[in-house]
Design an enzyme around this catalytic site. Structure first.
Site, PDB file in Angstrom:
ATOM      1  N   LYS A   1       0.844  -1.202   0.000  1.00  0.00           N
ATOM      2  CA  LYS A   1       0.000   0.000   0.000  1.00  0.00           C
ATOM      3  C   LYS A   1       0.879   1.253   0.000  1.00  0.00           C
ATOM      4  O   LYS A   1       0.599   2.228  -0.708  1.00  0.00           O
ATOM      5  CB  LYS A   1      -0.949  -0.023   1.207  1.00  0.00           C
ATOM      6  CG  LYS A   1      -2.093  -0.999   0.987  1.00  0.00           C
ATOM      7  CD  LYS A   1      -2.899  -1.327   2.231  1.00  0.00           C
ATOM      8  CE  LYS A   1      -3.860  -2.478   1.880  1.00  0.00           C
ATOM      9  NZ  LYS A   1      -4.628  -2.990   3.014  1.00  0.00           N
TER      10      LYS A   1
ATOM     11  N   GLN B   1      -5.323  -1.829   9.136  1.00  0.00           N
ATOM     12  CA  GLN B   1      -5.123  -3.159   8.548  1.00  0.00           C
ATOM     13  C   GLN B   1      -5.743  -4.231   9.446  1.00  0.00           C
ATOM     14  O   GLN B   1      -5.439  -4.309  10.629  1.00  0.00           O
ATOM     15  CB  GLN B   1      -3.610  -3.397   8.360  1.00  0.00           C
ATOM     16  CG  GLN B   1      -3.274  -4.676   7.643  1.00  0.00           C
ATOM     17  CD  GLN B   1      -3.766  -4.675   6.186  1.00  0.00           C
ATOM     18  OE1 GLN B   1      -3.545  -3.736   5.440  1.00  0.00           O
ATOM     19  NE2 GLN B   1      -4.455  -5.739   5.791  1.00  0.00           N
TER      20      GLN B   1
ATOM     21  N   ASP C   1     -11.599   2.150   3.025  1.00  0.00           N
ATOM     22  CA  ASP C   1     -11.878   0.721   2.840  1.00  0.00           C
ATOM     23  C   ASP C   1     -13.378   0.483   2.650  1.00  0.00           C
ATOM     24  O   ASP C   1     -13.784  -0.615   2.270  1.00  0.00           O
ATOM     25  CB  ASP C   1     -11.420  -0.068   4.082  1.00  0.00           C
ATOM     26  CG  ASP C   1     -10.122  -0.819   3.854  1.00  0.00           C
ATOM     27  OD1 ASP C   1      -9.757  -1.028   2.689  1.00  0.00           O
ATOM     28  OD2 ASP C   1      -9.488  -1.199   4.857  1.00  0.00           O
TER      29      ASP C   1
END
Ligand code: NAP
Length: 283
Positions: free
Chosen positions: A53, A97, A120
């Protein structure tokens, strides 16, 4: 007939180039998109994802910050960091995460991220927006699948789409996105009866199961478009999908390989969502 390969790597590179151009345009207006990535503990797979990322951010001209917190971080410490990042003007996207250590509630953390920074698209407000079709952010993996279909000119309107898997991050939003594009969608899961009968009706078959080479040629209609979301390790430790690639490629019209299919698209869509979050602050 051998299937055409849907190249996620090439599509991803092309999209990242387009994102970079848009980021440069925003920068010229004094806005630099920024993404904060938080990782808690030492999960090796999570470490790889976070590194990828960061690399993608650099490639797309997006500013990124990483917070690598120890396993013993308390829920309150993590929530405090998220709240601080919520207030920062230079951070447009916040990504925590997953999975988090057991003593931290993932739900609580996700709900603490401001929906307009939830790149997300896991916050309930963004999940609800996907149901109604009035959304800014789409979960990255299903969004990547839709971008691939688009790139290859595969129109799903009126087609039978079957999604195997009903997780909140892949299967369910995938079904919803296909529905918004006017496919007739069936969602299958571990309790589905006569699975192969259903999958054989699919013009578009999306496998998001997490079981190595589960979808075999006898489960696929000749000429179907087969999208493999799965990421599994085979006996030799190689990355393989949920689809028995060699045999299914013989009968499908299009197929995504693993690696090199959906995988590279997921992070690209995260970049897209971060860009969108920054654009929204300028509108
Ligand atoms: P998940 O949460 O474990 O969900 C798996 C789904 O598959 C569940 O809905 C489960 O049904 C269903 N399933 C399991 N066994 C089945 C069977 N025998 N027949 C029919 N359905 C079955 O997994 P996920 O997070 O959605 O991920 C799915 C796969 O995609 C994994 O391999 C994951 O690594 C991969 N993935 C890839 C990316 C990427 O970037 N390419 C991103 C995310 C995930 P139940 O609901 O009934 O249990």
């Amino acid at each position: 007939m051998a299937a055409k390969i849907i190249d996620g790597k090439a599509t991803s590179a092309k999209m990242r180039g387009a994102i970079l151009e848009k980021v440069e345009a925003l920068k010229a207006r004094g806005i630099t998109p920024g993404l904060a990535v938080i990782i808690v503990g030492n999960n090796p797979a999570s470490r790889v994802y976070v590194n990828n990322k960061k690399k993608a951010c650099a490639e797309c001209g997006i500013y990124s910050e990483e917070y690598a917190l120890p396993e013993e971080t308390t829920e309150e410490q993590l929530l405090t960091l998220v709240r601080e990042l919520n207030e920062r003007r230079d951070i447009n996207g916040i990504l925590v995460q997953l999975p988090l250590p057991k003593h931290i509630s993932e739900d609580k953390v996700i709900l603490t991220i401001r929906p307009e920074k939830d790149v997300d698209a896991f916050h309930k407000q963004n999940v609800g927006a996907i149901m109604t079709g009035d959304y800014e952010f789409v979960p990255c993996t299903p969004a990547g699948v839709m971008a691939l279909l688009d790139e290859y000119g595969i129109d799903v309107t009126g087609k039978r789409a079957v999604v195997i898997g009903r997780s909140n991050i892949v299967g369910k939003p995938q079904a919803m996105l296909l529905l918004h594009k006017n496919a007739t969608v069936t969602v299958c899961h571990s309790r589905t009866q006569n699975l192969a009968e259903i999958t054989r009706e699919a013009d578009i078959l999306v496998a998001a199961i997490g079981k190595l080479e589960f979808v075999t040629a006898d489960m696929v209609k000749p000429g179907a478009v087969v999208i493999d979301v799965g990421m599994n390790r085979n006996a030799e430790g190689k990355l393989r999908g949920d689809v028995a690639y060699d045999e299914v490629a013989e009968i499908a019209s299009y197929i995504t390989p693993v690696p090199g299919g959906v995988g590279p698209m997921t992070i690209t869509m995260l970049m897209q969502n971060t860009l969108r979050a920054a654009e929204l602050t300028a509108e």
